[in-house]
Design a protein around this motif. Structure first.
Motif, PDB file in Angstrom:
ATOM      1  N   ALA A 209      -3.248   2.314  -5.196  1.00 47.29           N
ATOM      2  CA  ALA A 209      -2.958   2.664  -3.799  1.00 47.29           C
ATOM      3  C   ALA A 209      -2.091   1.596  -3.143  1.00 47.29           C
ATOM      4  O   ALA A 209      -1.135   1.919  -2.413  1.00 47.29           O
ATOM      5  CB  ALA A 209      -4.256   2.844  -3.028  1.00 47.29           C
ATOM      6  N   TYR A 210      -2.396   0.330  -3.398  1.00 45.05           N
ATOM      7  CA  TYR A 210      -1.604  -0.740  -2.803  1.00 45.05           C
ATOM      8  C   TYR A 210      -0.168  -0.701  -3.323  1.00 45.05           C
ATOM      9  O   TYR A 210       0.792  -0.881  -2.553  1.00 45.05           O
ATOM     10  CB  TYR A 210      -2.225  -2.102  -3.105  1.00 45.05           C
ATOM     11  CG  TYR A 210      -3.620  -2.278  -2.543  1.00 45.05           C
ATOM     12  CD1 TYR A 210      -3.935  -1.861  -1.255  1.00 45.05           C
ATOM     13  CD2 TYR A 210      -4.627  -2.868  -3.302  1.00 45.05           C
ATOM     14  CE1 TYR A 210      -5.205  -2.019  -0.736  1.00 45.05           C
ATOM     15  CE2 TYR A 210      -5.912  -3.036  -2.798  1.00 45.05           C
ATOM     16  CZ  TYR A 210      -6.198  -2.600  -1.518  1.00 45.05           C
ATOM     17  OH  TYR A 210      -7.465  -2.757  -1.009  1.00 45.05           O
ATOM     18  N   GLU A 211      -0.013  -0.470  -4.610  1.00 41.46           N
ATOM     19  CA  GLU A 211       1.334  -0.392  -5.176  1.00 41.46           C
ATOM     20  C   GLU A 211       2.106   0.780  -4.580  1.00 41.46           C
ATOM     21  O   GLU A 211       3.281   0.656  -4.210  1.00 41.46           O
ATOM     22  CB  GLU A 211       1.257  -0.249  -6.696  1.00 41.46           C
ATOM     23  CG  GLU A 211       2.628  -0.189  -7.351  1.00 41.46           C
ATOM     24  CD  GLU A 211       2.553  -0.049  -8.864  1.00 41.46           C
ATOM     25  OE1 GLU A 211       3.621  -0.048  -9.507  1.00 41.46           O
ATOM     26  OE2 GLU A 211       1.429   0.065  -9.395  1.00 41.46           O
ATOM     27  N   GLU A 212       1.458   1.926  -4.461  1.00 42.30           N
ATOM     28  CA  GLU A 212       2.110   3.100  -3.882  1.00 42.30           C
ATOM     29  C   GLU A 212       2.514   2.845  -2.433  1.00 42.30           C
ATOM     30  O   GLU A 212       3.616   3.215  -1.997  1.00 42.30           O
ATOM     31  CB  GLU A 212       1.166   4.297  -3.963  1.00 42.30           C
ATOM     32  CG  GLU A 212       1.750   5.596  -3.411  1.00 42.30           C
ATOM     33  CD  GLU A 212       0.775   6.751  -3.529  1.00 42.30           C
ATOM     34  OE1 GLU A 212       1.051   7.813  -2.927  1.00 42.30           O
ATOM     35  OE2 GLU A 212      -0.257   6.611  -4.214  1.00 42.30           O
ATOM     36  N   ASN A 213       1.632   2.207  -1.676  1.00 37.22           N
ATOM     37  CA  ASN A 213       1.949   1.901  -0.279  1.00 37.22           C
ATOM     38  C   ASN A 213       3.112   0.922  -0.165  1.00 37.22           C
ATOM     39  O   ASN A 213       3.960   1.047   0.733  1.00 37.22           O
ATOM     40  CB  ASN A 213       0.720   1.328   0.421  1.00 37.22           C
ATOM     41  CG  ASN A 213      -0.385   2.341   0.596  1.00 37.22           C
ATOM     42  OD1 ASN A 213      -0.164   3.548   0.483  1.00 37.22           O
ATOM     43  ND2 ASN A 213      -1.599   1.861   0.861  1.00 37.22           N
ATOM     44  N   ALA A 214       3.146  -0.061  -1.060  1.00 31.01           N
ATOM     45  CA  ALA A 214       4.239  -1.029  -1.033  1.00 31.01           C
ATOM     46  C   ALA A 214       5.570  -0.371  -1.387  1.00 31.01           C
ATOM     47  O   ALA A 214       6.618  -0.720  -0.823  1.00 31.01           O
ATOM     48  CB  ALA A 214       3.945  -2.183  -1.987  1.00 31.01           C
TER      49      ALA A 214
END
Length: 301
Positions: free
Chosen positions: A162-167
Motif C-alpha cells: 500500500a505504501y509503495e502504491e501510494n508513493a
C-alpha cells in the motif's frame, strides 16, 4: 488506570501536534506542512499523521510545548528536516531516538547559499549554509515520498504494498506538476526572481530562474540598508517588474525594495504552512497558484 491515563495523554499530544490523528494506525508526527502532506499521501489510511507546526505559524520559529515533546516521544515515526527547526532537532535526539527520520537525506540538499544559516543554527566554519527549502522542487519532494514509503514499510511490513502504491501515485502527481511548471516557466522575459527571503532556490534551479533573496534563509534576518540599496539597483538593472512578498512573512522589507525600484509586488507561498491566505487547500493547489503568480510576474508567455 495507568493505561487510561497514558491513552488520554497521547490523545492530548496528538491534538497539540495538529489534531489530525484518529488513533487507529501508525502514528507519524511531521515537523511542518510539506512533510505532513507527503506522510498523509504515502501513509494513507494506515497512518495517523499530525504536524507540530500549527496552521498560520512560521515553521522556522517552531517552539515545542511539553505536549509536543510527549507526542514526539510517543510517535512511531518523526518525520522532520534536520537543521530547519532547531527546537525539533533537539527533540529528535532527546525524545524520538531511532524513530526520527530526516527527510533531507532523501531530498538531496545540494544547494548552498551565500546567505546566513537559520537563527539558532551553528554553521560550520568556512562552509556556506545549505538551503533546506527542497519541497519547492516537486521532484525532490517525490524522492522524499519514495523514501518514506520504504521507511513506513519497515515499521509496518503488512502495509508495504500500500505504501509503495501510494508513493507511486504521489510521484505521478508531482511529476505532472513538474511538467506544468516546466511549460509555464519556459521562456520568461524576466529571469531574475526577487523574493522576501531565500526560499525559492530549488524551484529557481529546476526551472531556469535565478533567485535573489532580500533576506537570508530565515525570514527573521534583516538586510542592511546597503544590501537593500544594492538589491533595488539590481531590480532596476535587470528589468525586474515584480518583487515577491511571502505568506507568513512581514512584507515590509520587500515593499521597501519594490518602492525604491518603482516596481509592483505579488505574493508567493513558500508552503511552510497553509493559511487562510494560501492559494489552495493542499500542496498541489498552492504550487499551481504560485505558478500563475510567477507567470504574470516574470512575464512568461
Amino acid at each position: 488506570m495507568v493505561v487510561t491515563v497514558a491513552a488520554l495523554l497521547l490523545a492530548g499530544c496528538g491534538a497539540s501536534a495538529g489534531e489530525n490523528g484518529s488513533g487507529d494506525g501508525r502514528t507519524v508526527v511531521a515537523g511542518f506542512y510539506p512533510l505532513q502532506w507527503v506522510a498523509e499521501r504515502v501513509g494513507g489510511d494506515r497512518v495517523d499523521v499530525s504536524s507540530l507546526t500549527p496552521p498560520g505559524a512560521e515553521a522556522h520559529d517552531l517552539e515545542l510545548t511539553p505536549r509536543d515533546l510527549a507526542a514526539v516521544g510517543e510517535a512511531d515515526l518523526l518525520v522532520y528536516l534536520d537543521g530547519f527547526q532547531p527546537a525539533l532537532d533537539e527533540a529528535a535526539d532527546s525524545e524520538a531516538g531511532d524513530s526520527a527520520w530526516d527527510a533531507g537525506q532523501a531530498a538531496d540538499l545540494s544547494r548552498a547559499t551565500e546567505g546566513h544559516a537559520h537563527e539558532g543554527e551553528e554553521g560550520h566554519e568556512g562552509e556556506e549554509p545549505v538551503d533546506p527549502h527542497f519541497w519547492l522542487d516537486p521532484l525532490r519532494l517525490a524522492a522524499v515520498g519514495d523514501a518514506l514509503a520504504e521507511r513506513l514499510a519497515e515499521l509496518d511490513p503488512d502495509g508495504a504494498a500500500a505504501y509503495e502504491e501510494n508513493a507511486v501515485a504521489l510521484r505521478a502527481d508531482l511529476e505532472g506538476l513538474d511538467a506544468e511548471l516546466q511549460t509555464g516557466l519556459a521562456d520568461c522575459a524576466v529571469g531574475t526572481l526577487v523574493t522576501s527571503h531565500d526560499s525559492f532556490g530549488y524551484l529557481a534551479d529546476r526551472y531556469g530562474l535565478e533567485v535573489v533573496g532580500i533576506s537570508g534563509l530565515s525570514p527573521s534576518q534583516e538586510p542592511s540598508p546597503a544590501q537593500l540599496a544594492e538589491i533595488s539597483e539590481l531590480v532596476r538593472e535587470r528589468g525586474v517588474t515584480t518583487v515577491y512578498t511571502e505568506t507568513l512573512v512581514d512584507p515590509a522589507v520587500a515593499d521597501t525594495v519594490a518602492d525604491e525600484a518603482g516596481v509592483r509586488t505579488a505574493v508567493l507561498d513558500p508552503l511552510e504552512g497553509l493559511t487562510d491566505e494560501s492559494g489552495g487547500d493542499d500542496y498541489l493547489a498552492v504550487m499551481r497558484a504560485n505558478l500563475a503568480t510567477l507567470q504574470e510576474g516574470q512575464s512568461c508567455p
